[in-house]
Design an enzyme around this catalytic site. Sequence first.
Site, PDB file in Angstrom:
ATOM      1  N   SER A 175      47.897  37.794  37.930  1.00  0.00           N
ATOM      2  CA  SER A 175      47.791  36.477  37.372  1.00  0.00           C
ATOM      3  C   SER A 175      48.911  35.519  37.343  1.00  0.00           C
ATOM      4  CB  SER A 175      47.557  36.845  35.838  1.00  0.00           C
ATOM      5  OG  SER A 175      48.548  37.701  35.107  1.00  0.00           O
ATOM      6  N   HIS A 219      51.746  34.099  29.533  1.00  0.00           N
ATOM      7  CA  HIS A 219      51.817  33.885  30.929  1.00  0.00           C
ATOM      8  C   HIS A 219      52.564  32.331  31.061  1.00  0.00           C
ATOM      9  CE1 HIS A 219      48.667  36.867  31.492  1.00  0.00           C
ATOM     10  NE2 HIS A 219      49.043  36.800  32.773  1.00  0.00           N
TER      11      HIS A 219
END
Length: 353
Positions: A83, A290
């Site tokens: 990711s 993230h």
Amino acid sequence: MQNSLCQAEPPARRQAFTGAVLPLVGGGPYCALGHTTLGQGHLMKSTLGLACATVALGLAATAAATTAPAQAAGPTYVALGDSYSSGVGTRAYLDDGTECQRSTYAYPSLLAAAKGWALNLRACSGATTADVTSSQLSALSTSTSYVTISVGGNDAGFSDVITECALPAWASDCAAKVDTANAFIRGTLPGRLRTLYAAIASRAPQARVAVVGYPRLFQGEDCNAATFFSPEDESRLNATADLLDSTLSTAARGAGFAFADPRSRFTGHAVCDDPEWLNGFSNPVSESYHPNRLGHSSGYTPLVGPALGTTSVAPTAAVLADARAQGPALAAQQRAYAAEDRTYAQKGDYAPR
């Protein structure tokens, strides 16, 4: 008879170019043949037909040149991994039939747009070293020029560690979870990385390869009301990121690959910093922990270019626009892998299981 034997489609029927290949109305170029009389006979009709066919071919060639992806003529770049490379955290994803959450705001897309490289964005949310080996390496070949790879965090269960440590102290055992992840990183992950990196080198022997690391998430602050990270928890988690990056760097060096270390570049831009390049606890939860769009454009993109032996890239508005324009082509490209990717893709590493 009209002065022009054949003309392009009238202005009122033209479509603006949007970066996608658009068919002309009626399946081909519009020809204004004018009027003929019986006295002109078949020769005139043949001449008109030939003229229109010639112009049609010319228009088709021009359209092909105009609508071909800007990256198509450049070196081939394959972005592998999890990711942190697919673009989770940027909140805008390709409609590619999977939950990989690939984004044109991710550093591979920005780098490819800036350099004119032909990108294959195979990175996918949730990927482990085993997933990269079984489902992503097929994109590599002897003609691949550049490869980036970010993987290892999911092998170590880092999302589960974050989830545990985010709980109130009375409800979690953050230290034990961190210790388990650290033991895995020290004992098991190096062998997995060596095997994977050897496979990359075998499949893409001419490519420059950069292993891309993970930033520290915290700078001593937790501003999210729904999480309960103590300063000690944050220090432990940052130390695990350090251990993971050290392990990745050693394995990369052993394989003859470069290592792109993001830790110093993200200093001052951790969760809750101003500006933050890393999302904290977010809605939806899959966006949490993230890199956001700034993390990719200002953090990773300038870092990865030099690791691949090229100049650093600071994405401009034009680069961002070019990357977004590649979205439909990238989505179509990745749909070819969709059945494979669905076997492991997860909508965000921090999404509920």
